[in-house]
Design an enzyme around this catalytic site. Sequence first.
Site, mmCIF file in Angstrom:
data_model
loop_
_atom_site.group_PDB
_atom_site.id
_atom_site.type_symbol
_atom_site.label_atom_id
_atom_site.label_comp_id
_atom_site.label_asym_id
_atom_site.label_seq_id
_atom_site.Cartn_x
_atom_site.Cartn_y
_atom_site.Cartn_z
ATOM 1 N N ASP A 115 0.811 -1.227 0.000
ATOM 2 C CA ASP A 115 0.000 0.000 0.000
ATOM 3 C C ASP A 115 0.843 1.275 0.000
ATOM 4 O O ASP A 115 0.643 2.162 0.836
ATOM 5 C CB ASP A 115 -0.918 0.027 1.252
ATOM 6 C CG ASP A 115 -1.714 -1.254 1.441
ATOM 7 O OD1 ASP A 115 -2.142 -1.831 0.436
ATOM 8 O OD2 ASP A 115 -1.925 -1.652 2.601
ATOM 9 N N GLU A 167 -11.352 0.097 -3.409
ATOM 10 C CA GLU A 167 -10.536 0.588 -2.297
ATOM 11 C C GLU A 167 -9.277 1.266 -2.862
ATOM 12 O O GLU A 167 -9.078 1.343 -4.081
ATOM 13 C CB GLU A 167 -10.131 -0.566 -1.357
ATOM 14 C CG GLU A 167 -9.242 -1.610 -2.013
ATOM 15 C CD GLU A 167 -8.936 -2.797 -1.113
ATOM 16 O OE1 GLU A 167 -9.402 -2.874 0.036
ATOM 17 O OE2 GLU A 167 -8.202 -3.695 -1.593
HETATM 18 O O1 FUB Z 1 -3.235 -3.616 3.440
HETATM 19 C C1 FUB Z 1 -4.554 -3.864 3.890
HETATM 20 C C2 FUB Z 1 -5.548 -3.511 2.838
HETATM 21 O O2 FUB Z 1 -5.276 -4.283 1.665
HETATM 22 C C3 FUB Z 1 -5.496 -2.086 2.341
HETATM 23 O O3 FUB Z 1 -6.047 -1.179 3.235
HETATM 24 C C4 FUB Z 1 -6.190 -2.244 1.052
HETATM 25 O O4 FUB Z 1 -6.104 -1.148 0.194
HETATM 26 C C5 FUB Z 1 -5.542 -3.490 0.509
HETATM 27 O O5 FUB Z 1 -4.325 -3.213 -0.126
#
Ligand code: FUB
Length: 325
Positions: free
Chosen positions: A16, A223
Amino acid sequence: MSQQRKPLVTHIFTADPSAHTFKDKIYIYPSHDIPHTGNDDDDGGEYQMEDYHVLSMDNPDAPCVDNGCALHMKDVPWVSKQMWAPDAACKNGKYYLYFPARDHEGIFRLGVAVSDDPAGPFEPEKDYIPGSYSIDPAVLTDDDGRSYIVYGGLWGGQLEMWQNGTFDPDAHRPEGDEPAIGPMFAELTDDMKSFKTEPKHLVILDENGAPLKAGDEDRRYFEGPWMHKFGGKYYLSYSTGTTHYLVYAVSDRPEGPYTYRGRIMEPVLGWTTHHSIVEYHGKWYLFYHDCELSGGINHRRCVKFLELKIHEDGTIEKVWPYGEQ
Ligand code: FUB
């Protein structure tokens, strides 16, 4: 030798990546994945991160340095577990780290922590940002000095559980022809620690001006939002989650509506895909992660980057993570 498309660090697992140019260096704010032997689930239970390490590079050809632990969950009173994807911003000489984590009721909230140094350590606020929920905060500071935050993630990120303004773990998940749920958007206060405007969902339109539908999984928001500016336009890029693409949409205004424009990156090895886009000395770079370092284990990811071409007409040239196919 170019470090592009290779794990930036190999002594810890990272994911991320939110990259910024601060003080003429590239600073990268990643999640810090922890190896464990538990199973993966649809609720993100495998992502058990406890702290943040800030990475930095003097320039894109320089080695990547791990500046050590910049914030640990034991120092944040409201956090119970799962410090997920962070971002950082700079204002008036101070650096602000934004991060999601579960509170003591198991609800994802957004926190902020402050430092005089882009590498930290960061001093957290005692409580989460009032009115915040869900995951994946990203902050854009505009040319006029106003700062905007965009955030939210479906499934484990709990965004669909807030459709009526309160937390409902059994909320209906939009599907098919129902409108897709966009990420949340708000302006930040001048001290960067709270929402100045009421958070609202960003709307992403298709080529005919109609809002993207929940069933349009190749294009709808899932996301990992990111905002950057190019040629006076606002770019919102994000992960489509279930279909594993990085895509982008463009608007004349930070608050949208945004119009879907296309794919930035084809799927990487691993379920999640999450990125940032940063300019350094007139060139653009895409920071992203995959699971190459662990041989494909979803919660043991590694941060990479590559140069991104944004054409003069504003289109982003699509990249393949392992070379064109
Ligand atoms: O790293 C945990 C979660 O996985 C993140 O918040 C999302 O965007 C995905 O990458």
